[in-house]
Design an enzyme around this catalytic site. Structure first.
Site, PDB file in Angstrom:
ATOM      1  N   GLY A   1       1.005  -1.015  -0.264  1.00 34.24           N
ATOM      2  CA  GLY A   1      -0.456  -0.083   0.039  1.00 34.24           C
ATOM      3  C   GLY A   1       1.438   1.102  -0.141  1.00 34.24           C
ATOM      4  N   THR A   2       1.896   1.102   0.650  1.00 34.06           N
ATOM      5  CA  THR A   2       2.710   2.461   1.112  1.00 34.06           C
ATOM      6  C   THR A   2       3.451   3.102  -0.433  1.00 34.06           C
ATOM      7  OG1 THR A   2       3.353   2.336   3.473  1.00 34.06           O
ATOM      8  CG2 THR A   2       5.237   3.271   1.987  1.00 34.06           C
TER       9      THR A   2
ATOM     10  N   GLN B   1      -7.306  -1.830   4.231  1.00 35.59           N
ATOM     11  CA  GLN B   1      -8.528  -1.701   5.512  1.00 35.59           C
ATOM     12  C   GLN B   1      -8.954  -2.153   4.643  1.00 35.59           C
ATOM     13  OE1 GLN B   1      -6.875  -2.626   8.350  1.00 35.59           O
ATOM     14  NE2 GLN B   1      -5.083  -1.747   8.401  1.00 35.59           N
TER      15      GLN B   1
ATOM     16  N   ALA C   1      -1.917  -7.107   0.351  1.00 32.30           N
ATOM     17  CA  ALA C   1      -2.411  -8.648   0.357  1.00 32.30           C
ATOM     18  C   ALA C   1      -2.138  -9.412   1.768  1.00 32.30           C
ATOM     19  CB  ALA C   1      -0.902  -9.820  -0.714  1.00 32.30           C
ATOM     20  N   HIS C   2      -1.298  -8.931   2.650  1.00 37.98           N
ATOM     21  CA  HIS C   2      -0.484  -8.849   3.948  1.00 37.98           C
ATOM     22  C   HIS C   2      -1.910  -8.628   5.367  1.00 37.98           C
ATOM     23  CE1 HIS C   2       0.779  -5.557   6.254  1.00 37.98           C
ATOM     24  NE2 HIS C   2       0.621  -4.830   4.963  1.00 37.98           N
TER      25      HIS C   2
ATOM     26  N   ASN D   1      -7.893   3.134   9.710  1.00 41.25           N
ATOM     27  CA  ASN D   1      -6.885   2.089   9.986  1.00 41.25           C
ATOM     28  C   ASN D   1      -7.121   2.004  11.856  1.00 41.25           C
ATOM     29  OD1 ASN D   1      -4.628   4.429   9.825  1.00 41.25           O
ATOM     30  ND2 ASN D   1      -3.706   2.245  10.471  1.00 41.25           N
TER      31      ASN D   1
ATOM     32  N   THR E   1      11.807  -6.921 -11.610  1.00 41.12           N
ATOM     33  CA  THR E   1      11.085  -8.274 -12.294  1.00 41.12           C
ATOM     34  C   THR E   1      10.378  -8.401 -11.297  1.00 41.12           C
ATOM     35  OG1 THR E   1      13.532  -9.142 -12.169  1.00 41.12           O
ATOM     36  CG2 THR E   1      12.476 -10.621 -12.299  1.00 41.12           C
TER      37      THR E   1
ATOM     38  N   CYS F   1       3.004   0.215  11.904  1.00 42.85           N
ATOM     39  CA  CYS F   1       3.850   1.536  10.962  1.00 42.85           C
ATOM     40  C   CYS F   1       4.367   2.274  12.087  1.00 42.85           C
ATOM     41  CB  CYS F   1       3.354   2.128   9.923  1.00 42.85           C
ATOM     42  SG  CYS F   1       2.351   0.715   8.645  1.00 42.85           S
TER      43      CYS F   1
END
Length: 382
Positions: free
Chosen positions: A71-72, A180, A201-202, A152, A238, A331
């Protein structure tokens, strides 16, 4: 010792099927997706399949989905590109956004001299729509609004359709940090007037280090990272193949199981609110996190009736008892500055008391919540 994980807003436990999928990718699909031989083509096919899967669920075009490290990066890519490439001269956000948005907006103000406005908030942390409307009509400069769908820390949800329409009516671009909410709420970017959104994804039981940006077609944004032609030239480097297939697996599972998992987690939140009210009646829910209809179903943020001395050791005490939660965004957990979100909505007296965020997932149980409330109650009376 019982171990209870109630910090899923920081990161989630990875689903077993995601781990299996990623192990297979690492073992058997090691070709570079940019290579033209069969090993590379197999990897490239899987990357494009993941892109199409995400696009279909969002009702977007595959070309509008750009894989990022999370996201960042996606927030930075969008905000910086909007100022640098799209001629945005005014940024409008709020003071309770994630620091990926706030610090980027502040940096753009310093680097490019863009005007930076913060929309007013009500006492619960909701944006003042009338004030936003007046900011949008203040002058004829090109504007971008950035307001997160789900906060969040306190879990407030904005009326994203109404805000998107307001932005569109005033010819302003609209970006939302949806980290979120992707994987927890349904999306249709054709119905919701939105130009940019972001995901990681996390936050929905996938791997760390991978996410995506939705960037509406023909916006004119240019790359943030230069190099190769990956991601249609939009993001060089990559592709993190195993992470991308892990993201896809978690994304599919999140949406296939959303109704059942949402019902389970909503029941947990409702139960936790009731238990806290019974055992710690002086506890106060911050923002709208105690309102099941006006906040996300995945978290609560509660101000606990403990003394200043007890608050100093509270998080450490919970950790010793095997309970994981947080004071705010992970964070900024290494900072002693406290929550920038709570500073905007709580009084100085309320800020002296400890506030904790408890965030839930499909893996939690009512028995775990009973244990947490029992530990909190015992600490209060000890």
């Amino acid at each position: 010792m019982q171990r209870v994980y109630l910090d899923s807003a920081a990161t989630t436990q990875v689903r077993e099927e995601v781990i299996v999928k990623m192990q297979d990718a690492l073992a058997n699909f090691y070709g570079n997706p940019s290579s033209t031989h069969s090993f590379g083509r197999s990897a490239k096919t899987a990357v494009e399949k993941a892109r199409k899967t995400i696009a279909k669920e969002l009702n977007a075009q595959p070309s509008e989905i750009i894989f990022t490290s999370g996201g960042t990066e996606a927030d930075n890519m969008i905000l910086r590109g909007a100022v640098r490439d799209l001629g945005v001269k005014t940024l409008i956000t709020s003071k309770i956004e994630h620091h990926a948005v706030l610090h980027t907006a502040e940096a753009l103000h310093k680097e490019y001299g863009v005007t930076l406005h913060y929309v007013n908030l009500d006492p619960f942390g909701n944006p003042d729509i009338n004030h936003l409307s007046s900011l949008l009509q203040q002058d004829d400069s090109k504007k971008l609004v950035s307001l997160m769908h789900v906060n969040n820390e306190i879990g407030n949800t904005i009326d994203i359709d109404a805000i998107g329409k307001l932005c569109a009516d005033n010819q302003a671009l609209f970006h939302s940090d949806t980290v979120q909410s992707v994987g927890h709420y349904g999306w249709d970017v054709k119905k919701t007037p939105i130009d940019f959104l972001t995901a990681a994804a996390h936050k929905f039981h996938g791997p760390k280090g991978i996410g995506f940006a939705y960037i509406k077609r023909n916006t004119g944004l240019k790359p943030l990272i230069f190099g190769g032609s990956q991601e249609r030239g939009f993001r060089a480097g990559t592709e993190s193949f195993h992470n991308i297939v892990g993201l896809e697996e978690a994304f599919v599972a999140a949406y296939e199981n959303m109704d059942a998992e949402r019902a389970h987690i909503t029941n947990l939140k409702k139960y936790f609110i009731q238990k806290l009210a019974e055992e710690l009646p002086k506890a106060k829910f911050n923002g709208l996190s105690g309102d099941l209809d006006k906040s996300t179903y995945t978290l609560v943020n509660v101000c606990l009736p403990f003394s200043e001395e007890k608050s100093l050791m509270l998080l450490f005490h919970l950790d010793l008892k095997g309970i994981a939660c947080s004071k705010g965004s992970a964070c900024q957990s290494g900072s002693d500055l406290g929550s920038h979100v709570l500073k905007e909505i709580l009084s100085n007296e309320e800020l002296k008391r400890p506030s904790l965020r408890f965030s839930f997932s499909k893996y939690n149980t009512k028995e775990e919540l009973d244990y947490v409330v029992e530990v909190l109650k015992a600490y209060a009376t000890d």
